[in-house]
Design a protein around this motif. Structure first.
Motif, PDB file in Angstrom:
ATOM      1  N   ARG A   8      14.442  21.776  18.958  1.00 30.62           N
ATOM      2  CA  ARG A   8      14.688  21.177  17.652  1.00 30.62           C
ATOM      3  C   ARG A   8      16.172  21.167  17.306  1.00 30.62           C
ATOM      4  NH1 ARG A   8       9.674  21.994  13.599  1.00 30.62           N
ATOM      5  NH2 ARG A   8       8.038  21.654  15.127  1.00 30.62           N
ATOM      6  N   ARG A   9      16.990  21.724  18.151  1.00 32.30           N
ATOM      7  CA  ARG A   9      18.427  21.675  17.946  1.00 32.30           C
ATOM      8  C   ARG A   9      19.078  21.293  19.273  1.00 32.30           C
ATOM      9  NH1 ARG A   9      17.133  21.423  13.572  1.00 32.30           N
ATOM     10  NH2 ARG A   9      17.683  22.684  11.759  1.00 32.30           N
ATOM     11  N   LEU A  10      20.228  20.655  19.201  1.00 33.15           N
ATOM     12  CA  LEU A  10      20.924  20.301  20.420  1.00 33.15           C
ATOM     13  C   LEU A  10      21.296  21.564  21.198  1.00 33.15           C
ATOM     14  CD1 LEU A  10      23.239  17.509  19.014  1.00 33.15           C
ATOM     15  CD2 LEU A  10      21.214  17.194  20.411  1.00 33.15           C
ATOM     16  N   PRO A  11      21.394  21.562  22.540  1.00 30.11           N
ATOM     17  CA  PRO A  11      21.171  20.374  23.366  1.00 30.11           C
ATOM     18  C   PRO A  11      19.693  20.073  23.572  1.00 30.11           C
ATOM     19  CG  PRO A  11      21.693  22.206  24.770  1.00 30.11           C
ATOM     20  CD  PRO A  11      21.822  22.719  23.348  1.00 30.11           C
ATOM     21  N   LEU A  12      19.370  18.793  23.598  1.00 32.00           N
ATOM     22  CA  LEU A  12      17.990  18.344  23.732  1.00 32.00           C
ATOM     23  C   LEU A  12      17.663  17.884  25.139  1.00 32.00           C
ATOM     24  CD1 LEU A  12      17.836  16.164  20.549  1.00 32.00           C
ATOM     25  CD2 LEU A  12      16.601  18.282  20.908  1.00 32.00           C
ATOM     26  N   TRP A  13      18.674  17.898  26.015  1.00 31.73           N
ATOM     27  CA  TRP A  13      18.542  17.087  27.217  1.00 31.73           C
ATOM     28  C   TRP A  13      18.125  17.883  28.456  1.00 31.73           C
ATOM     29  CZ3 TRP A  13      18.729  12.993  24.561  1.00 31.73           C
ATOM     30  CH2 TRP A  13      19.560  12.924  23.447  1.00 31.73           C
ATOM     31  N   ARG A  14      17.917  19.203  28.325  1.00 31.97           N
ATOM     32  CA  ARG A  14      17.656  20.015  29.502  1.00 31.97           C
ATOM     33  C   ARG A  14      16.416  19.530  30.251  1.00 31.97           C
ATOM     34  NH1 ARG A  14      17.474  25.998  27.985  1.00 31.97           N
ATOM     35  NH2 ARG A  14      19.598  25.411  27.392  1.00 31.97           N
ATOM     36  N   LYS A  15      15.326  19.290  29.522  1.00 29.12           N
ATOM     37  CA  LYS A  15      14.109  18.816  30.180  1.00 29.12           C
ATOM     38  C   LYS A  15      14.320  17.430  30.771  1.00 29.12           C
ATOM     39  CE  LYS A  15       9.204  17.869  29.502  1.00 29.12           C
ATOM     40  NZ  LYS A  15       8.761  18.667  30.651  1.00 29.12           N
ATOM     41  N   SER A  16      15.009  16.542  30.012  1.00 32.26           N
ATOM     42  CA  SER A  16      15.233  15.189  30.501  1.00 32.26           C
ATOM     43  C   SER A  16      15.997  15.193  31.815  1.00 32.26           C
ATOM     44  CB  SER A  16      16.004  14.377  29.451  1.00 32.26           C
ATOM     45  OG  SER A  16      15.238  14.224  28.285  1.00 32.26           O
ATOM     46  N   LEU A  17      16.925  16.145  31.955  1.00 29.22           N
ATOM     47  CA  LEU A  17      17.759  16.156  33.147  1.00 29.22           C
ATOM     48  C   LEU A  17      17.043  16.735  34.358  1.00 29.22           C
ATOM     49  CD1 LEU A  17      21.165  17.188  31.569  1.00 29.22           C
ATOM     50  CD2 LEU A  17      20.525  14.949  32.435  1.00 29.22           C
ATOM     51  N   THR A  18      15.861  17.343  34.160  1.00 23.49           N
ATOM     52  CA  THR A  18      15.132  17.870  35.309  1.00 23.49           C
ATOM     53  C   THR A  18      14.432  16.761  36.080  1.00 23.49           C
ATOM     54  OG1 THR A  18      13.133  18.275  34.000  1.00 23.49           O
ATOM     55  CG2 THR A  18      14.757  20.059  34.134  1.00 23.49           C
ATOM     56  N   LYS A  19      14.239  15.616  35.449  1.00 21.79           N
ATOM     57  CA  LYS A  19      13.660  14.456  36.114  1.00 21.79           C
ATOM     58  C   LYS A  19      14.598  13.278  35.893  1.00 21.79           C
ATOM     59  CE  LYS A  19       8.833  15.842  35.504  1.00 21.79           C
ATOM     60  NZ  LYS A  19       7.510  15.429  34.946  1.00 21.79           N
ATOM     61  N   PRO A  20      14.778  12.442  36.891  1.00 17.88           N
ATOM     62  CA  PRO A  20      15.692  11.311  36.716  1.00 17.88           C
ATOM     63  C   PRO A  20      15.123  10.285  35.747  1.00 17.88           C
ATOM     64  CG  PRO A  20      14.548  11.152  38.815  1.00 17.88           C
ATOM     65  CD  PRO A  20      14.201  12.493  38.247  1.00 17.88           C
ATOM     66  N   ILE A  21      16.000   9.651  34.996  1.00 22.30           N
ATOM     67  CA  ILE A  21      15.608   8.537  34.136  1.00 22.30           C
ATOM     68  C   ILE A  21      15.439   7.318  35.034  1.00 22.30           C
ATOM     69  CG2 ILE A  21      16.271   7.079  32.194  1.00 22.30           C
ATOM     70  CD1 ILE A  21      17.975   9.421  31.182  1.00 22.30           C
ATOM     71  N   VAL A  22      14.304   6.663  34.919  1.00 19.18           N
ATOM     72  CA  VAL A  22      14.002   5.524  35.789  1.00 19.18           C
ATOM     73  C   VAL A  22      14.925   4.356  35.450  1.00 19.18           C
ATOM     74  CG1 VAL A  22      12.238   3.881  36.507  1.00 19.18           C
ATOM     75  CG2 VAL A  22      11.598   6.248  35.967  1.00 19.18           C
ATOM     76  N   ILE A  23      15.494   3.729  36.483  1.00 18.23           N
ATOM     77  CA  ILE A  23      16.293   2.520  36.322  1.00 18.23           C
ATOM     78  C   ILE A  23      15.439   1.347  36.815  1.00 18.23           C
ATOM     79  CG2 ILE A  23      18.408   1.309  36.937  1.00 18.23           C
ATOM     80  CD1 ILE A  23      18.816   3.819  35.207  1.00 18.23           C
ATOM     81  N   HIS A  24      15.161   0.412  35.911  1.00 18.32           N
ATOM     82  CA  HIS A  24      14.247  -0.688  36.201  1.00 18.32           C
ATOM     83  C   HIS A  24      15.011  -1.959  36.568  1.00 18.32           C
ATOM     84  CE1 HIS A  24      11.879   2.062  33.631  1.00 18.32           C
ATOM     85  NE2 HIS A  24      10.834   1.625  34.318  1.00 18.32           N
ATOM     86  N   ASP A  25      14.304  -2.870  37.241  1.00 20.94           N
ATOM     87  CA  ASP A  25      14.907  -4.141  37.624  1.00 20.94           C
ATOM     88  C   ASP A  25      14.499  -5.244  36.654  1.00 20.94           C
ATOM     89  OD1 ASP A  25      12.276  -4.772  38.280  1.00 20.94           O
ATOM     90  OD2 ASP A  25      12.596  -4.617  40.448  1.00 20.94           O
ATOM     91  N   GLU A  26      14.960  -6.448  36.914  1.00 16.65           N
ATOM     92  CA  GLU A  26      14.714  -7.568  36.005  1.00 16.65           C
ATOM     93  C   GLU A  26      13.223  -7.901  35.916  1.00 16.65           C
ATOM     94  OE1 GLU A  26      15.420 -10.239  33.149  1.00 16.65           O
ATOM     95  OE2 GLU A  26      16.898  -8.862  34.021  1.00 16.65           O
ATOM     96  N   ALA A  27      12.492  -7.733  37.011  1.00 14.31           N
ATOM     97  CA  ALA A  27      11.053  -7.996  36.970  1.00 14.31           C
ATOM     98  C   ALA A  27      10.359  -7.056  35.994  1.00 14.31           C
ATOM     99  CB  ALA A  27      10.458  -7.835  38.364  1.00 14.31           C
ATOM    100  N   ALA A  28      10.801  -5.820  35.938  1.00 13.51           N
ATOM    101  CA  ALA A  28      10.233  -4.870  34.980  1.00 13.51           C
ATOM    102  C   ALA A  28      10.518  -5.315  33.554  1.00 13.51           C
ATOM    103  CB  ALA A  28      10.811  -3.473  35.228  1.00 13.51           C
ATOM    104  N   TYR A  29      11.728  -5.842  33.325  1.00 15.54           N
ATOM    105  CA  TYR A  29      12.070  -6.312  31.977  1.00 15.54           C
ATOM    106  C   TYR A  29      11.154  -7.448  31.556  1.00 15.54           C
ATOM    107  CZ  TYR A  29      16.307  -3.536  31.202  1.00 15.54           C
ATOM    108  OH  TYR A  29      17.174  -2.502  30.961  1.00 15.54           O
ATOM    109  N   GLU A  30      10.815  -8.311  32.474  1.00 13.52           N
ATOM    110  CA  GLU A  30       9.922  -9.418  32.124  1.00 13.52           C
ATOM    111  C   GLU A  30       8.513  -8.909  31.838  1.00 13.52           C
ATOM    112  OE1 GLU A  30      11.149 -12.329  31.364  1.00 13.52           O
ATOM    113  OE2 GLU A  30      13.051 -11.361  31.872  1.00 13.52           O
ATOM    114  N   GLY A  31       8.064  -7.918  32.611  1.00  8.34           N
ATOM    115  CA  GLY A  31       6.773  -7.311  32.334  1.00  8.34           C
ATOM    116  C   GLY A  31       6.738  -6.639  30.973  1.00  8.34           C
ATOM    117  N   MET A  32       7.810  -5.932  30.640  1.00 12.94           N
ATOM    118  CA  MET A  32       7.886  -5.268  29.339  1.00 12.94           C
ATOM    119  C   MET A  32       7.992  -6.284  28.204  1.00 12.94           C
ATOM    120  SD  MET A  32       7.501  -2.026  29.579  1.00 12.94           S
ATOM    121  CE  MET A  32       8.247  -1.321  28.116  1.00 12.94           C
ATOM    122  N   ALA A  33       8.640  -7.408  28.465  1.00 11.41           N
ATOM    123  CA  ALA A  33       8.736  -8.449  27.436  1.00 11.41           C
ATOM    124  C   ALA A  33       7.359  -9.019  27.112  1.00 11.41           C
ATOM    125  CB  ALA A  33       9.682  -9.552  27.886  1.00 11.41           C
TER     126      ALA A  33
END
Length: 282
Positions: A8-33
């Motif tokens: 509930r207080r910074l830093p908030l990112w420890r858990k996020s940094l244990t797994k990579p943030i997914v980087i999506h391609d243009e096809a994913a953007y069209e699916g999400m759209a």
């Protein structure tokens, strides 16, 4: 459906940094759209249905009907035992309001949060509605919550950080003597409902993961008229303001682009912000 913050207080990112943030391609953007267009259309279809006298259960049934109409499926029915196609949060309910027999009264404000799955992609959005004519204070809260969302989205571009997004949101709320809820956050999204990172609606500039093209996530600030503290009711879902003052929320799902962000959940009818207010009550 929002994720509770692990910290509930910074830093908030420890858990996020244990797994990579997914980087999506243009096809994913069209699916999400496509998924975003459907969920935004469902929320548009509810605009004229929100009236004094209708129950939140009946609104949820309408959501189910629209989901069937568009040929997609609900992401929330069965999620961790949840049994409804929407979360409907009325007045001092911050988020995860469970549809039931409660009938809307004149002047009630409410957030309706819907997540669907379209061709494997998750579309997640929520917005505010009003039953009849809300008070001046309620109208002001809704306006500030809407502005806070877009203050955060203005920071979504490569090279900025997630802390920049949260700081912009919190600063805008504070400028209007309101508060940004710290107990719940936005989240990464794509072919899964909840992915890294946690997207806090408060923070310090320059902190947290750096934004990169291809990241997709929700920004969904919950703004309280009073203090930011929340408590969860005995049903295990419904989160309310501790001081019982009003809360409002808007949510978009976005993808980071080369020079900004793409909003996947724009309203096809241009009704993301409530436009059916009658003259507000004092």
């Amino acid at each position: 459906m929002k994720e509770p913050l692990r910290k509930r207080r910074l830093p908030l990112w420890r858990k996020s940094l244990t797994k990579p943030i997914v980087i999506h391609d243009e096809a994913a953007y069209e699916g999400m759209a496509r998924a975003g267009h459907v969920v935004a259309s469902i929320l548009d279809d509810l605009c004229d249905e929100v009236q004094p006298g209708i129950s939140t259960r009946d609104l949820d049934r309408l959501v189910e009907e629209r989901i069937a109409h568009y040929g997609v499926r609900s992401a929330t029915i069965g999620y961790r035992g949840y049994r409804h196609a929407s979360c409907i949060s009325v007045n001092h309910v911050i988020c995860h309001g469970v549809p039931g027999n409660r009938k809307l009264r004149e002047g009630d404000i409410l957030n309706i949060d819907v997540t669907i799955v379209c061709d494997g992609w998750f579309g997640d959005s929520s917005r505010m509605y009003a039953a009849g004519s809300p008070t001046i204070k309620a109208r002001r809260l809704i306006r500030v919550a809407h502005e806070a969302l877009f203050a955060g989205l203005a920071k979504v571009r490569p090279g900025n950080t997630f802390g920049d997004i949260g700081h912009a949101i919190e600063r805008h709320a504070a400028a209007h003597r309101m508060s940004s809820v710290k107990s719940f956050c936005g989240h990464g999204i794509g072919r899964q409902f909840h992915l890294p990172p946690e997207v806090a609606h408060f923070g310090r500039p320059g902190t947290g993961p750096v934004l990169r093209q291809g990241m997709m996530f929700t920004v969904e600030p919950m703004i309280n008229l009073g203090r930011p503290e929340a408590r969860v009711l005995e049903d295990g879902w419904t989160a309310v303001t501790r001081d019982r003052k009003l809360s409002a929320q808007f949510e978009h799902t976005v993808g980071v682009t080369q020079d900004g962000c793409r909003i996947f959940t724009l309203s096809p009818a241009g009704r993301f912000y409530p436009t059916n207010f009658r003259a507000g009550r004092q």
